[in-house]
Design a protein around this motif. Structure first.
Motif, PDB file in Angstrom:
ATOM      1  N   PHE A 108       1.566 -13.996  -5.656  1.00 30.62           N
ATOM      2  CA  PHE A 108       1.070 -12.742  -6.388  1.00 30.62           C
ATOM      3  C   PHE A 108       2.067 -11.917  -6.233  1.00 30.62           C
ATOM      4  O   PHE A 108       2.343 -10.921  -7.319  1.00 30.62           O
ATOM      5  CB  PHE A 108      -0.217 -12.373  -5.925  1.00 30.62           C
ATOM      6  CG  PHE A 108      -1.194 -12.932  -6.416  1.00 30.62           C
ATOM      7  CD1 PHE A 108      -1.846 -12.535  -7.612  1.00 30.62           C
ATOM      8  CD2 PHE A 108      -2.026 -14.013  -5.589  1.00 30.62           C
ATOM      9  CE1 PHE A 108      -2.774 -13.406  -8.141  1.00 30.62           C
ATOM     10  CE2 PHE A 108      -3.106 -14.585  -6.093  1.00 30.62           C
ATOM     11  CZ  PHE A 108      -3.511 -14.540  -7.660  1.00 30.62           C
ATOM     12  N   ALA A 109       2.662 -11.564  -5.041  1.00 31.01           N
ATOM     13  CA  ALA A 109       3.830 -10.461  -4.869  1.00 31.01           C
ATOM     14  C   ALA A 109       5.158 -10.506  -5.890  1.00 31.01           C
ATOM     15  O   ALA A 109       5.448  -9.784  -6.451  1.00 31.01           O
ATOM     16  CB  ALA A 109       4.252 -10.315  -3.548  1.00 31.01           C
ATOM     17  N   ALA A 110       5.353 -11.742  -6.005  1.00 30.54           N
ATOM     18  CA  ALA A 110       6.505 -12.207  -6.899  1.00 30.54           C
ATOM     19  C   ALA A 110       6.580 -11.938  -8.402  1.00 30.54           C
ATOM     20  O   ALA A 110       6.975 -11.221  -9.155  1.00 30.54           O
ATOM     21  CB  ALA A 110       6.692 -13.678  -6.702  1.00 30.54           C
ATOM     22  N   LEU A 111       5.087 -12.090  -8.818  1.00 24.15           N
ATOM     23  CA  LEU A 111       4.693 -11.881 -10.200  1.00 24.15           C
ATOM     24  C   LEU A 111       4.185 -10.702 -10.449  1.00 24.15           C
ATOM     25  O   LEU A 111       4.725 -10.170 -11.403  1.00 24.15           O
ATOM     26  CB  LEU A 111       3.529 -12.879 -10.814  1.00 24.15           C
ATOM     27  CG  LEU A 111       4.254 -14.377 -11.123  1.00 24.15           C
ATOM     28  CD1 LEU A 111       5.000 -14.110 -12.275  1.00 24.15           C
ATOM     29  CD2 LEU A 111       5.015 -14.944  -9.950  1.00 24.15           C
ATOM     30  N   ASN A 112       3.513 -10.111  -9.397  1.00 21.97           N
ATOM     31  CA  ASN A 112       2.619  -8.676  -9.866  1.00 21.97           C
ATOM     32  C   ASN A 112       3.505  -7.450  -9.198  1.00 21.97           C
ATOM     33  O   ASN A 112       3.427  -6.340  -9.733  1.00 21.97           O
ATOM     34  CB  ASN A 112       1.411  -8.582  -9.139  1.00 21.97           C
ATOM     35  CG  ASN A 112       0.465  -9.499  -9.695  1.00 21.97           C
ATOM     36  OD1 ASN A 112       0.730 -10.122 -11.111  1.00 21.97           O
ATOM     37  ND2 ASN A 112      -0.698  -9.876  -9.404  1.00 21.97           N
ATOM     38  N   THR A 113       4.272  -7.508  -8.163  1.00 21.62           N
ATOM     39  CA  THR A 113       4.981  -6.337  -7.758  1.00 21.62           C
ATOM     40  C   THR A 113       6.514  -6.477  -7.822  1.00 21.62           C
ATOM     41  O   THR A 113       7.034  -5.554  -8.262  1.00 21.62           O
ATOM     42  CB  THR A 113       4.746  -6.425  -6.050  1.00 21.62           C
ATOM     43  OG1 THR A 113       3.521  -6.497  -6.026  1.00 21.62           O
ATOM     44  CG2 THR A 113       5.431  -5.168  -5.504  1.00 21.62           C
ATOM     45  N   GLU A 152      14.291  -0.245  -5.436  1.00 22.34           N
ATOM     46  CA  GLU A 152      13.192  -0.167  -4.387  1.00 22.34           C
ATOM     47  C   GLU A 152      12.516  -1.364  -4.119  1.00 22.34           C
ATOM     48  O   GLU A 152      12.096  -1.640  -2.807  1.00 22.34           O
ATOM     49  CB  GLU A 152      12.319   0.850  -4.885  1.00 22.34           C
ATOM     50  CG  GLU A 152      10.959   1.277  -3.899  1.00 22.34           C
ATOM     51  CD  GLU A 152      10.034   2.150  -4.474  1.00 22.34           C
ATOM     52  OE1 GLU A 152       9.249   2.878  -3.500  1.00 22.34           O
ATOM     53  OE2 GLU A 152      10.207   2.578  -5.539  1.00 22.34           O
ATOM     54  N   ARG A 153      11.888  -2.047  -4.993  1.00 18.80           N
ATOM     55  CA  ARG A 153      11.354  -3.376  -4.648  1.00 18.80           C
ATOM     56  C   ARG A 153      12.520  -4.427  -3.913  1.00 18.80           C
ATOM     57  O   ARG A 153      11.888  -5.138  -3.086  1.00 18.80           O
ATOM     58  CB  ARG A 153      11.177  -4.226  -5.878  1.00 18.80           C
ATOM     59  CG  ARG A 153       9.803  -3.511  -6.802  1.00 18.80           C
ATOM     60  CD  ARG A 153       8.680  -3.593  -6.114  1.00 18.80           C
ATOM     61  NE  ARG A 153       7.402  -3.126  -7.070  1.00 18.80           N
ATOM     62  CZ  ARG A 153       6.959  -1.937  -6.661  1.00 18.80           C
ATOM     63  NH1 ARG A 153       7.386  -0.818  -5.840  1.00 18.80           N
ATOM     64  NH2 ARG A 153       5.837  -1.231  -7.579  1.00 18.80           N
ATOM     65  N   LEU A 154      13.486  -4.219  -4.206  1.00 16.54           N
ATOM     66  CA  LEU A 154      14.509  -5.317  -3.619  1.00 16.54           C
ATOM     67  C   LEU A 154      14.799  -4.707  -2.272  1.00 16.54           C
ATOM     68  O   LEU A 154      14.862  -5.772  -1.285  1.00 16.54           O
ATOM     69  CB  LEU A 154      16.134  -5.248  -4.273  1.00 16.54           C
ATOM     70  CG  LEU A 154      15.938  -5.806  -5.853  1.00 16.54           C
ATOM     71  CD1 LEU A 154      17.469  -5.894  -6.405  1.00 16.54           C
ATOM     72  CD2 LEU A 154      15.235  -7.150  -5.682  1.00 16.54           C
ATOM     73  N   ALA A 155      14.992  -3.654  -1.774  1.00 20.84           N
ATOM     74  CA  ALA A 155      15.080  -3.181  -0.533  1.00 20.84           C
ATOM     75  C   ALA A 155      13.785  -3.406   0.209  1.00 20.84           C
ATOM     76  O   ALA A 155      14.095  -3.945   1.351  1.00 20.84           O
ATOM     77  CB  ALA A 155      15.176  -1.562  -0.709  1.00 20.84           C
ATOM     78  N   ALA A 156      12.444  -3.363  -0.286  1.00 21.69           N
ATOM     79  CA  ALA A 156      11.266  -3.873   0.214  1.00 21.69           C
ATOM     80  C   ALA A 156      11.276  -5.388   0.733  1.00 21.69           C
ATOM     81  O   ALA A 156      10.936  -5.651   1.805  1.00 21.69           O
ATOM     82  CB  ALA A 156      10.195  -3.575  -0.248  1.00 21.69           C
ATOM     83  N   LEU A 157      11.529  -5.994  -0.330  1.00 25.89           N
ATOM     84  CA  LEU A 157      11.716  -7.522  -0.076  1.00 25.89           C
ATOM     85  C   LEU A 157      12.993  -7.975   1.110  1.00 25.89           C
ATOM     86  O   LEU A 157      12.673  -9.031   1.877  1.00 25.89           O
ATOM     87  CB  LEU A 157      11.955  -8.182  -1.648  1.00 25.89           C
ATOM     88  CG  LEU A 157      12.061  -9.788  -1.505  1.00 25.89           C
ATOM     89  CD1 LEU A 157      10.835 -10.369  -1.014  1.00 25.89           C
ATOM     90  CD2 LEU A 157      12.618 -10.221  -2.913  1.00 25.89           C
TER      91      LEU A 157
END
Length: 219
Positions: A103-108, A142-147
């Motif tokens: 879900f994180a991959a697709l929704n976030t 921002e998303r890449l840093a969190a991942l």
């Protein structure tokens, strides 16, 4: 599963080749060791009644197994993984963790990346893109840093390769026209690790071969 059929496009423009979402399904089936057939449609066939019965929104992939159809790539990958120890652990808690990352991959992670992909490849040169792009790049970063932080000390999203890595890797590949993933060494290594898997190479090679066979002939 008995006979499995996956629907994809007969051809896609070069910028989309290797990114069309039936790749996710092919990869999952290759990892699961499941034989499957591929049916290809033209872009115009998206609107045909026969395809709309398979995929109400006229997109790909569509999927059929045991005479039952599915659409939406993540739902199909989950269906395949549910029957595959290679893609989904048996433990209930571990399965829930894999599902969370799916879900994180697709929704976030995917939404801001999809925004950037469309701006750069479908709307390049339009005046509004220059104004909007910095904010979209910031959201992606921002998303890449969190991942990247979540992947610290791990080779995969959970303790081994799962269906979640198929979805996350294919999402991150949407940034291949940029250097954004390369800016995060852990993510760059993660994508390369997943892309090096033999099942991914087989799935990608087959999709690219389909596109090559049906490439438009220059006038």
């Amino acid at each position: 599963m008995n006979k499995i059929v996956v629907w994809g496009f007969r051809w896609a423009p070069p910028f989309a080749q290797g990114l069309v979402r039936d790749l996710r399904v092919r990869w999952a089936l290759e990892e699961a060791g499941q034989a499957y057939d591929v049916e290809l449609i033209d872009f115009q066939e998206r609107h045909a009644a026969a395809h709309r019965r398979r995929q109400p929104f006229g997109m790909v992939p569509a999927f059929e197994a045991d005479g039952r159809g599915l659409f939406e790539s993540a739902a199909i990958v989950h269906r395949i993984a549910a029957d595959s120890a290679a893609l989904m652990p048996a433990d209930a808690h571990a399965r829930a963790e894999v599902l969370t990352w799916m879900f994180a991959a697709l929704n976030t992670v995917e939404p801001p990346i999809q925004n950037l992909l469309e701006m750069d490849l479908l709307h390049a040169g339009e005046p509004w893109v220059e104004l909007r792009r910095p904010a979209v790049v910031a959201a992606v970063t921002e998303r890449l840093a969190a991942l990247s932080a979540a992947l610290a000390g791990r080779d995969h999203l959970v303790d081994r390769f799962t269906a979640a890595d198929i979805l996350m890797t294919t999402v991150l590949r949407f940034l291949r026209h940029t250097e954004l993933v390369a800016g995060f060494p852990l993510l760059d290594a993660y994508v390369k690790r997943c892309e090096a898997r033999p099942a991914f190479r087989r799935a990608l090679d087959q999709q690219m071969a389909d596109f090559a066979r049906h490439a438009p002939v220059a006038a």
